[in-house]
Design an enzyme around this catalytic site. Structure first.
Site, PDB file in Angstrom:
ATOM      1  N   SER A  24       0.751  -1.172  -0.080  1.00  0.00           N
ATOM      2  CA  SER A  24       0.056   0.195  -0.062  1.00  0.00           C
ATOM      3  C   SER A  24       0.884   1.435   0.141  1.00  0.00           C
ATOM      4  O   SER A  24       2.159   1.187   0.342  1.00  0.00           O
ATOM      5  CB  SER A  24      -0.789   0.025   1.388  1.00  0.00           C
ATOM      6  N   GLU A  26       1.040   5.622   0.821  1.00  0.00           N
ATOM      7  CA  GLU A  26       0.591   6.739   1.499  1.00  0.00           C
ATOM      8  C   GLU A  26       0.962   8.128   0.727  1.00  0.00           C
ATOM      9  O   GLU A  26       2.131   8.254   0.092  1.00  0.00           O
ATOM     10  CB  GLU A  26       1.235   6.866   2.827  1.00  0.00           C
ATOM     11  N   TYR A  58      -3.833  13.806   6.884  1.00  0.00           N
ATOM     12  CA  TYR A  58      -4.812  14.580   7.287  1.00  0.00           C
ATOM     13  C   TYR A  58      -4.178  15.784   7.990  1.00  0.00           C
ATOM     14  O   TYR A  58      -3.326  15.886   8.572  1.00  0.00           O
ATOM     15  CB  TYR A  58      -5.596  13.624   8.358  1.00  0.00           C
ATOM     16  N   ASP A 118       0.098  14.957  16.320  1.00  0.00           N
ATOM     17  CA  ASP A 118       1.299  15.731  17.156  1.00  0.00           C
ATOM     18  C   ASP A 118       0.522  17.102  17.661  1.00  0.00           C
ATOM     19  O   ASP A 118       0.117  17.910  16.578  1.00  0.00           O
ATOM     20  CB  ASP A 118       2.393  15.878  16.304  1.00  0.00           C
ATOM     21  N   PHE A 228      12.203  13.949   9.048  1.00  0.00           N
ATOM     22  CA  PHE A 228      11.245  12.899   9.397  1.00  0.00           C
ATOM     23  C   PHE A 228      11.583  12.096  10.547  1.00  0.00           C
ATOM     24  O   PHE A 228      10.755  11.672  11.315  1.00  0.00           O
ATOM     25  CB  PHE A 228      10.683  11.979   8.250  1.00  0.00           C
ATOM     26  N   HIS A 277       3.848  -0.607   3.668  1.00  0.00           N
ATOM     27  CA  HIS A 277       3.003   0.329   3.376  1.00  0.00           C
ATOM     28  C   HIS A 277       3.933   1.503   3.125  1.00  0.00           C
ATOM     29  O   HIS A 277       5.087   1.953   3.882  1.00  0.00           O
ATOM     30  CB  HIS A 277       2.175   0.923   4.539  1.00  0.00           C
TER      31      HIS A 277
END
Length: 298
Positions: A24, A26, A58, A118, A228, A277
């Site tokens: 998958s 993202e 999001y 966060d 990151f 993912h």
């Protein structure tokens, strides 16, 4: 495997995890028309690899939230791929969260990745619950399950969450999420297979049975990945950093990064990981190169 993937829009992610190692991708919601064009191009290029699902990150603010929903709606309605929407507790009331769930449901989205999120000050800043909001991801999972027929995933941390850096606390929180109704987990990025194996061992010792998908970020820009890694708490192994820093030019960094990510995926798959993912950063080339090696017959 092909039969399961043909049915990926009707099967849940939890169902697919029991049938084969899932693949998958993202994406993040673009903020500009050109960004949306780049996203659509990346999705179309990766769609031919037959991913089991894709997800869209999001943003809790008004415009960011709309960009997320727009991108999610595009994938769900205009591609063959099952889509998972992200949802967080940050900066939102329960009413805001339910409104977003309604938007996802109207778009045909049946999968939600439930995250606390966060604070504005970053992952190490103290958490402050929004007035009339939710305290944590477990509460969010319960709300989602109460409000609709969604299959819910959650986050897991191979390297300790940077807020507390407490491995066992992270494991207990994951168990709480399962008890609230979560059906699978996806890890934050990590670079050592052993970190993933240790995570699985910790949570299984507590009775958590969630299938845990491994989150993979191919290194194409070492400074970006270092950033990151700091945000997620992921450890950058010294041998990995040394190989990347020795690269003579940016294209060589990408080549080495793809090789490292491929080796990590191969080790995880050999150990029986239920899924991979890929954090694509809205690009397709690195992920395509990795999957070409992992699935040469595709």
């Amino acid at each position: 495997m092909d039969s399961a993937r043909r049915n990926m829009k009707t099967s849940t992610i939890a169902d697919l995890l029991g049938s084969h190692p899932t693949m998958s991708f993202e994406f993040f919601p673009p903020k500009t028309p050109s960004g949306m064009t780049a996203l659509r191009t990346a999705i179309r290029e990766l769609e031919i690899l037959k991913p089991d699902f894709v997800s869209v990150t999001y943003g809790a603010t008004g415009s960011s939230r709309e960009h997320t929903i727009e991108a999610t709606r595009f994938i769900q309605q205009e591609t063959t791929v099952a889509t998972m929407g992200h949802l967080t507790c940050v900066g939102q009331t329960k009413t805001d969260i339910v409104s977003t769930l309604d938007s996802y449901a109207q778009a045909g989205v049946k999968h939600i990745l439930a995250l606390r999120g966060d604070p504005e000050g970053g992952p190490t800043a103290p958490w402050q619950t929004h007035e009339n909001g939710l305290n944590n991801a477990s509460e969010l999972v319960k709300l989602i399950k109460d409000k609709g027929d969604f299959c819910v995933g959650v986050a897991a941390f191979p390297d300790a969450h940077p807020e507390n850096r407490d491995f066992m606390l992270d494991a207990k929180i994951l168990l709480d999420k399962q008890n609230a109704g979560a059906e699978f987990a996806i890890t934050q990025l990590f670079f050592r297979a052993q970190a993933y194996f240790d995570l699985v061992e910790r949570v299984r010792s507590l009775g958590c049975t969630l299938p845990i998908i491994a989150g993979i970020m191919p290194v194409t820009d070492i400074k970006q990945v270092q950033r990151f890694a700091e945000l997620s708490g992921a450890e950058l192994p010294k041998p990995m950093v040394q190989r990347l820093q020795a690269a003579p030019d940016p294209s060589s960094v990408t080549e080495i990064g793809v090789q490292l990510a491929t080796e990590l995926c191969q080790e995880l798959l050999a150990a029986g990981v239920p899924g991979l993912h890929f954090f694509t950063q809205n690009r397709s080339n690195a992920t395509k190169q990795i999957l070409t090696t992992l699935q040469p017959e595709s």
